[in-house]
Design an enzyme around this catalytic site. Structure first.
Site, mmCIF file in Angstrom:
data_model
loop_
_atom_site.group_PDB
_atom_site.id
_atom_site.type_symbol
_atom_site.label_atom_id
_atom_site.label_comp_id
_atom_site.label_asym_id
_atom_site.label_seq_id
_atom_site.Cartn_x
_atom_site.Cartn_y
_atom_site.Cartn_z
ATOM 1 N N PHE A 30 1.019 -1.229 0.029
ATOM 2 C CA PHE A 30 -0.129 -0.084 0.079
ATOM 3 C C PHE A 30 0.800 1.232 0.013
ATOM 4 O O PHE A 30 1.653 1.379 0.969
ATOM 5 C CB PHE A 30 -0.845 0.168 1.239
ATOM 6 C CG PHE A 30 -1.652 1.246 1.079
ATOM 7 C CD1 PHE A 30 -2.956 1.091 0.343
ATOM 8 C CD2 PHE A 30 -1.483 2.472 1.805
ATOM 9 C CE1 PHE A 30 -3.894 2.545 0.553
ATOM 10 C CE2 PHE A 30 -2.514 3.350 1.699
ATOM 11 C CZ PHE A 30 -3.565 3.383 0.954
ATOM 12 N N ASP A 60 9.264 2.686 1.798
ATOM 13 C CA ASP A 60 8.067 3.312 2.324
ATOM 14 C C ASP A 60 7.795 2.953 3.779
ATOM 15 O O ASP A 60 7.289 1.952 4.198
ATOM 16 C CB ASP A 60 6.801 2.854 1.411
ATOM 17 C CG ASP A 60 5.486 3.709 1.947
ATOM 18 O OD1 ASP A 60 5.529 4.447 3.148
ATOM 19 O OD2 ASP A 60 4.471 3.650 1.249
ATOM 20 N N LYS A 66 2.533 9.768 8.542
ATOM 21 C CA LYS A 66 1.649 9.184 9.622
ATOM 22 C C LYS A 66 2.237 9.940 10.855
ATOM 23 O O LYS A 66 1.692 11.024 11.285
ATOM 24 C CB LYS A 66 1.670 7.740 9.872
ATOM 25 C CG LYS A 66 0.923 7.043 8.541
ATOM 26 C CD LYS A 66 0.334 6.046 8.774
ATOM 27 C CE LYS A 66 -0.923 5.577 7.929
ATOM 28 N NZ LYS A 66 -0.631 5.070 6.467
#
Ligand SMILES: *Cc1c(COP(=O)(O)O)cnc(C)c1O
Length: 387
Positions: free
Chosen positions: A123, A210, A240
């Site tokens: 993702f 990532d 995040k």
């Protein structure tokens, strides 16, 4: 617009690992806004810094120098052994920067149609380029034509990457998550990242990680690549937990990758503004003045052990896995209903990849809170599997 189907609850305030709903009911938060509020809700130091910054200066634009941005860039680079940073407002944008950087890097080497290797089950975000990089049909459904230039391999399969190196001379980079989050908390074999590092060196590819979900202490190290020797990437993306809830993302680069962008090749109006970079600087202050990462590593181990002791081998439990404060409990059937059942027990959990309960508690939870998460969830899962 109906891009989400929210649960029937709204929170009016938070404190540490707890959220309080509009009726005054408290919930133990084992999601942390999807790995965002790692230092807990309403952190006093972050709240104070934000308030002060809001009173002083929120935004100027990247037309001018931004001292907080420069300091944040330097401190992140020191922590990750990287050289340069581009600041964005989200994870997807940080990955967009990485994808653009990789293409430009390829062009500079004379590769007309640069390819980036990505993994199944990955993702990387919801923008067109990042959803094209994402290894999920559900995320891509309806949005063709997708952005081209991505080559997919199975996650945790080094041989597949080597095979592509032999047959595809257009590859310029590889982009993977150190632990797949949305994909179901998939932890690769030890040595996966250092082997990717070696393949990238042998082929002159950029190794791009990532770390949007795994970064900032989530897996028990500041960055997940630091669990391995010789696994430092050329490009790393963060978002995040970087601002503990204030939207900020970052694309870090090292060595030759750090010299790819030049004025005019990329940009963002809000990216790295005085407010968001002040938030992230304060997050780093808290990380550096406490033992939060080491504590999270320990508490994560404890949680995992407890869940394994209670659930492993049970009929209907496929796997209990995790790294640090990233824990996945895979069941043999769809278990989205568990989220609502846990909510009724005043516990916030997440289900991803349809069958995996995912826990991403704030890194600051104590043993008592960890025990509450285990007891409540084990009981729910056992009942759910019987039902
Ligand atoms: C959440 C996430 C993203 C996307 O971040 P946004 O801020 O939602 O755009 C990208 N990659 C990973 C690994 C993530 O967990």
């Amino acid at each position: 617009m109906s891009t989400y189907a929210p649960l029937p609850v709204a929170f009016k305030s938070g404190k540490g690992a707890y959220l309080t709903d509009t009726n005054g009911k408290d919930y133990l938060d084992a999601v942390a806004g999807v790995a965002v509020c790692s230092l807990g809700h309403a952190h006093p130091r972050i709240a104070e810094a934000l308030a002060e910054q809001a009173r002083t200066l929120i935004h100027t634009s990247n037309l001018y120098q931004i001292p907080h941005q420069i300091e944040l860039g330097e401190r992140l680079c020191a922590l990750a052994s990287m050289d340069k940073v581009f600041f964005s407002n989200s994870g997807a944008e940080a990955n967009e920067a990485a994808v653009k950087l990789a293409r430009l890097y390829g062009k500079k080497q004379g590769v007309e149609k640069p390819n980036i290797i990505v993994a199944s089950g990955s993702f990387h975000g919801r923008t067109l380029a990042t959803l094209s990089a994402t290894g999920s049909r559900k995320v891509q459904a309806g949005f063709s034509p997708l952005v081209s230039g991505f080559v997919r391999v199975d996650y945790n399969d080094i041989e597949a990457i080597k095979k592509i190196a032999e047959i595809n001379s257009d590859v310029v980079a590889i982009l993977v998550e150190p632990v797949q989050g949305e994909g179901g908390v998939i932890v690769p074999d030890k040595g996966y990242l250092s082997q990717i590092r070696q393949i990238c060196d042998d082929n002159n590819w950029l190794m791009m990680l990532d770390e949007i979900q795994t970064g900032m202490g989530r897996t028990g190290k500041m960055f997940a690549f630091q669990h391995e020797e010789n696994a430092r990437p050329d490009v790393m993306t963060l978002a995040k937990a970087l601002g503990n809830g204030v939207p900020i993302g970052a694309c870090l680069a090292a060595g030759k990758a750090a010299e790819v962008f030049s004025p005019g090749t990329h940009g963002s109006t809000f990216g790295g503004n005085p407010l968001t970079t002040r938030a992230a600087l304060t997050v780093l202050d808290v990380f550096e003045s406490t033992n939060v990462v080491a504590d999270a590593a320990e508490m994560g181990c404890y949680l995992l052990e407890q869940f394994q002791a209670e659930l492993r081998g049970l009929e209907g439990v496929v796997a209990v896995r995790g790294k640090g404060m990233m824990i996945g409990i895979e069941l043999s059937k769809s278990c989205g209903d568990l989220v609502k059942l846990a909510l009724e027990k005043q516990l916030l959990i997440n289900v991803t990849a349809d069958k995996t309960v995912r826990l991403l508690p704030p890194l600051i939870i104590n043993k008592e809170q960890a025990n509450t998460i285990v007891t409540t969830l084990v009981e729910l899962i056992k009942a759910f599997l019987k039902g």
